[in-house]
Design a protein around this motif. Structure first.
Motif, PDB file in Angstrom:
ATOM      1  N   PRO A 140     -14.884  20.608  55.774  1.00 25.86           N
ATOM      2  CA  PRO A 140     -15.832  20.965  55.308  1.00 25.86           C
ATOM      3  C   PRO A 140     -15.144  21.221  53.108  1.00 25.86           C
ATOM      4  CG  PRO A 140     -15.783  22.502  56.192  1.00 25.86           C
ATOM      5  CD  PRO A 140     -14.537  22.003  56.783  1.00 25.86           C
ATOM      6  N   LEU A 141     -14.303  21.651  53.038  1.00 23.15           N
ATOM      7  CA  LEU A 141     -13.931  21.382  51.588  1.00 23.15           C
ATOM      8  C   LEU A 141     -13.568  20.579  51.281  1.00 23.15           C
ATOM      9  CD1 LEU A 141     -11.191  24.537  50.712  1.00 23.15           C
ATOM     10  CD2 LEU A 141     -14.236  24.386  49.957  1.00 23.15           C
ATOM     11  N   SER A 142     -12.540  18.770  51.772  1.00 24.04           N
ATOM     12  CA  SER A 142     -12.215  17.856  52.127  1.00 24.04           C
ATOM     13  C   SER A 142     -13.893  16.735  52.205  1.00 24.04           C
ATOM     14  CB  SER A 142     -11.693  16.774  52.913  1.00 24.04           C
ATOM     15  OG  SER A 142     -12.116  17.204  54.275  1.00 24.04           O
ATOM     16  N   VAL A 143     -15.148  17.480  52.881  1.00 24.70           N
ATOM     17  CA  VAL A 143     -15.663  16.429  52.847  1.00 24.70           C
ATOM     18  C   VAL A 143     -17.157  16.909  51.962  1.00 24.70           C
ATOM     19  CG1 VAL A 143     -15.064  15.084  54.198  1.00 24.70           C
ATOM     20  CG2 VAL A 143     -17.139  17.194  54.700  1.00 24.70           C
ATOM     21  N   PHE A 144     -17.613  18.384  52.137  1.00 30.02           N
ATOM     22  CA  PHE A 144     -19.078  18.441  51.228  1.00 30.02           C
ATOM     23  C   PHE A 144     -18.616  18.460  49.821  1.00 30.02           C
ATOM     24  CE2 PHE A 144     -21.977  21.956  50.330  1.00 30.02           C
ATOM     25  CZ  PHE A 144     -22.946  21.158  51.147  1.00 30.02           C
ATOM     26  N   PRO A 145     -18.131  18.926  48.894  1.00 28.85           N
ATOM     27  CA  PRO A 145     -17.805  18.186  47.489  1.00 28.85           C
ATOM     28  C   PRO A 145     -17.871  17.301  47.455  1.00 28.85           C
ATOM     29  CG  PRO A 145     -15.983  20.103  48.330  1.00 28.85           C
ATOM     30  CD  PRO A 145     -16.533  19.275  49.344  1.00 28.85           C
ATOM     31  N   ASP A 146     -17.902  16.093  47.852  1.00 27.55           N
ATOM     32  CA  ASP A 146     -17.411  14.825  47.513  1.00 27.55           C
ATOM     33  C   ASP A 146     -18.999  14.268  47.716  1.00 27.55           C
ATOM     34  OD1 ASP A 146     -14.980  14.151  46.658  1.00 27.55           O
ATOM     35  OD2 ASP A 146     -13.526  14.371  48.567  1.00 27.55           O
ATOM     36  N   LEU A 147     -19.574  14.776  49.301  1.00 30.67           N
ATOM     37  CA  LEU A 147     -21.023  15.159  48.928  1.00 30.67           C
ATOM     38  C   LEU A 147     -22.025  14.955  48.468  1.00 30.67           C
ATOM     39  CD1 LEU A 147     -22.806  13.745  51.278  1.00 30.67           C
ATOM     40  CD2 LEU A 147     -23.201  15.481  51.790  1.00 30.67           C
ATOM     41  N   ILE A 148     -21.567  16.518  47.537  1.00 39.34           N
ATOM     42  CA  ILE A 148     -22.365  16.521  46.654  1.00 39.34           C
ATOM     43  C   ILE A 148     -22.198  15.977  44.882  1.00 39.34           C
ATOM     44  CG2 ILE A 148     -23.781  19.013  44.973  1.00 39.34           C
ATOM     45  CD1 ILE A 148     -23.834  18.648  48.324  1.00 39.34           C
ATOM     46  N   GLY A 149     -20.768  15.250  44.846  1.00 38.12           N
ATOM     47  CA  GLY A 149     -20.439  15.157  43.910  1.00 38.12           C
ATOM     48  C   GLY A 149     -20.089  15.579  42.887  1.00 38.12           C
ATOM     49  N   LEU A 150     -19.313  17.224  43.564  1.00 30.32           N
ATOM     50  CA  LEU A 150     -18.973  17.982  42.261  1.00 30.32           C
ATOM     51  C   LEU A 150     -17.122  17.532  42.083  1.00 30.32           C
ATOM     52  CD1 LEU A 150     -19.095  21.201  44.759  1.00 30.32           C
ATOM     53  CD2 LEU A 150     -20.861  20.485  42.955  1.00 30.32           C
ATOM     54  N   ARG A 151     -16.910  18.054  40.782  1.00 30.50           N
ATOM     55  CA  ARG A 151     -15.808  17.829  40.131  1.00 30.50           C
ATOM     56  C   ARG A 151     -14.680  17.668  40.944  1.00 30.50           C
ATOM     57  NH1 ARG A 151     -15.442  22.483  35.119  1.00 30.50           N
ATOM     58  NH2 ARG A 151     -16.966  23.718  36.358  1.00 30.50           N
ATOM     59  N   GLU A 152     -13.615  17.118  40.312  1.00 28.02           N
ATOM     60  CA  GLU A 152     -12.510  18.443  41.157  1.00 28.02           C
ATOM     61  C   GLU A 152     -11.701  19.257  41.203  1.00 28.02           C
ATOM     62  OE1 GLU A 152     -10.499  16.090  44.261  1.00 28.02           O
ATOM     63  OE2 GLU A 152     -11.727  14.803  42.762  1.00 28.02           O
ATOM     64  N   ASP A 153     -11.264  19.605  40.119  1.00 29.14           N
ATOM     65  CA  ASP A 153     -11.042  21.105  40.235  1.00 29.14           C
ATOM     66  C   ASP A 153     -11.601  21.978  40.083  1.00 29.14           C
ATOM     67  OD1 ASP A 153     -12.202  20.032  37.521  1.00 29.14           O
ATOM     68  OD2 ASP A 153     -12.307  22.345  36.652  1.00 29.14           O
ATOM     69  N   GLY A 154     -11.205  23.453  41.082  1.00 27.34           N
ATOM     70  CA  GLY A 154     -12.193  24.108  41.192  1.00 27.34           C
ATOM     71  C   GLY A 154     -12.893  24.654  42.423  1.00 27.34           C
ATOM     72  N   ARG A 155     -12.986  23.513  43.228  1.00 26.75           N
ATOM     73  CA  ARG A 155     -13.207  23.525  44.402  1.00 26.75           C
ATOM     74  C   ARG A 155     -13.214  24.886  45.295  1.00 26.75           C
ATOM     75  NH1 ARG A 155     -13.723  17.047  46.407  1.00 26.75           N
ATOM     76  NH2 ARG A 155     -14.752  16.474  44.531  1.00 26.75           N
ATOM     77  N   GLU A 156     -11.441  25.295  45.750  1.00 27.69           N
ATOM     78  CA  GLU A 156     -11.456  26.115  46.107  1.00 27.69           C
ATOM     79  C   GLU A 156     -13.071  27.768  46.076  1.00 27.69           C
ATOM     80  OE1 GLU A 156     -10.022  25.572  43.280  1.00 27.69           O
ATOM     81  OE2 GLU A 156      -9.363  27.047  41.840  1.00 27.69           O
ATOM     82  N   HIS A 157     -13.302  27.358  44.870  1.00 29.01           N
ATOM     83  CA  HIS A 157     -13.994  29.278  44.526  1.00 29.01           C
ATOM     84  C   HIS A 157     -15.590  28.349  45.128  1.00 29.01           C
ATOM     85  CE1 HIS A 157     -12.379  30.200  40.743  1.00 29.01           C
ATOM     86  NE2 HIS A 157     -12.613  28.876  40.212  1.00 29.01           N
ATOM     87  N   LEU A 158     -15.464  27.678  45.749  1.00 27.93           N
ATOM     88  CA  LEU A 158     -17.231  27.757  47.194  1.00 27.93           C
ATOM     89  C   LEU A 158     -16.855  28.428  47.061  1.00 27.93           C
ATOM     90  CD1 LEU A 158     -17.187  23.649  47.061  1.00 27.93           C
ATOM     91  CD2 LEU A 158     -19.131  25.406  46.344  1.00 27.93           C
ATOM     92  N   ILE A 159     -15.731  29.049  48.432  1.00 22.64           N
ATOM     93  CA  ILE A 159     -16.607  29.968  49.251  1.00 22.64           C
ATOM     94  C   ILE A 159     -15.844  31.297  48.555  1.00 22.64           C
ATOM     95  CG2 ILE A 159     -14.489  30.883  51.527  1.00 22.64           C
ATOM     96  CD1 ILE A 159     -13.023  28.184  51.817  1.00 22.64           C
TER      97      ILE A 159
END
Ligand code: OVM
Length: 393
Positions: A140-159
């Protein structure tokens, strides 16, 4: 008289093994009262589905957790989808439905499948690994943030952010306090990430702001709606995928059946949604006195709906505790039901199909190499670690 049941659904022992308590909840009656939390509850499929359908009596605007927003301060500004009733809900949901379209998902599916294929190929035949970080979180972290268009840094905060949000539907217990402590940086990151300037062009986030430009919502509403994607879209699919892998590890005959007939994939995903119970419960609040099967629920009552218990109600399903990928699982309430039914359900299904679909040709056996461990949560039946070995096909 509504039957009372001496059960606290948020006791750690209950959260650790919720399915063990569902029969008592269902059998106590169509409606039960839980003095431990001063709430009514429903756990049978018919009543849960009927309550979810009746959005005028069972409202969401007073919160879908234990807290009644009419007298208690929500932990964050309410969601404009989840915690909102018509007419506002229908406007925001209509806009979000157009953004989260099947057409835009179909476009990314080949890329998602290639990513899932590569991820699974890298895990097969490498001995024991923890499928939670390596697959259930990684995909999910490899596809969902890109679908939304989130910035690259900090995606680990989503969980950790999702963990707080789902704990916050329960009481202010130690689980919520600990999740809040851990997620302080995550909360700030999510707030920033919802701002227009931090969303990539073309993503679902930017499309929500485009709707605001067309006058479908205000810019402030757009920011809050993007927050819904970030809150609801990660912890749910992570645990759903983890649960699916866990299910096939526990029921190897079902794995062999799916490998023998991959056309069962969609049905299998639906069965994991019915059987798995990733989202265990949601509350509603009664907008007036209501009689259910001759039993009175007063206005202003919190009603706890046991989605996962409804999905294993023997009044609705035969042999409900068995994970059976050939069964007709549609009609489950794992995504809810009615006007609030999960906006992201096609995202969730496509993610699960990509991962399980990648495993079908490559993984002959899913061997649990140590006991799986739960991560207790007030709403999610979450999986913490899932040590497995993927035996190559
Ligand atoms: C939201 C939302 C929607 C569904 C689930 C959820 C935390 C949140 O709109 O923020 O869980």
């Amino acid at each position: 008289m509504v039957a009372s049941l001496d059960l606290n659904p948020f006791d750690l022992a209950v959260l650790a093994d919720p399915f063990a308590h569902h029969a008592a909840l269902r059998d106590a009656g169509p409606v039960v009262f839980l003095p431990s939390i001063d709430c009514f509850a429903m756990a049978r499929h018919a009543e849960v589905q009927a309550a979810l359908t009746d959005f005028e009596i069972y409202v969401s605007g007073r919160g879908v957790g234990l807290a009644d927003f009419s007298c208690e301060e929500p932990w964050r500004p309410p969601s404009l989808l989840l915690e909102t009733d018509p007419p506002v809900h229908d406007r925001t949901r209509g806009l979000m439905n157009r953004v989260a379209s099947l057409a835009s998902l179909r476009k990314v599916m080949p890329e998602w499948q290639a990513k899932a294929d590569a991820l699974v190929a890298g895990l097969v035949g490498h001995g024991s690994f923890d499928a939670v970080p390596a697959l259930a979180e990684a995909f999910p972290l490899s596809v969902f943030p890109d679908l939304i268009g989130l910035r690259e840094d900090g995606r680990e905060h989503l969980i950790p952010y999702g963990t707080v949000a789902f704990n916050a539907f329960g009481p202010r217990n130690a689980l919520l306090a600990e999740a809040m402590d851990r997620a302080q940086a995550a909360t700030a990151w999510v707030a920033e990430s919802c701002q227009r300037e931090n969303l990539r062009p073309g993503g679902w986030g930017a499309q929500v702001y485009a709707a605001a430009d067309r006058g479908e919502c205000s810019p402030a509403e757009a920011e809050r709606l993007v927050r819904s994607f970030l809150t609801a879209g990660v912890d749910t699919t992570v645990n759903g995928i983890g649960t699916a892998i866990h299910a096939f590890a526990q029921f190897p005959a079902e794995w062999h059946l799916l490998r023998a007939d991959p056309s069962l994939l969609k049905r299998a995903v639906e069965e994991t949604l019915r059987w798995g119970g990733t989202v265990q419960t949601f509350f509603r609040t009664t907008s007036r006195d209501v009689d259910v099967a001759g039993q009175r629920i007063p206005e202003g009552s919190k009603v706890l709906l046991f989605l996962a218990a409804a999905n294993r109600d023997p009044r609705r399903w035969s042999d409900p505790d068995s994970f059976d990928i050939t069964r007709q699982a549609s009609g489950h309430v794992g995504f809810g039901f009615g006007i609030h039914q999960c906006l992201g359900q096609m995202v969730a299904r496509m993610e699960a199909e990509a991962v399980i679909g990648a495993m079908i040709p490559r993984v002959a056996e899913i061997r649990e190499t140590a006991l799986a461990q739960r991560r207790l949560n007030n709403t999610l039946h979450a999986i913490g670690t899932l040590p497995v070995e993927f035996v190559p096909a």
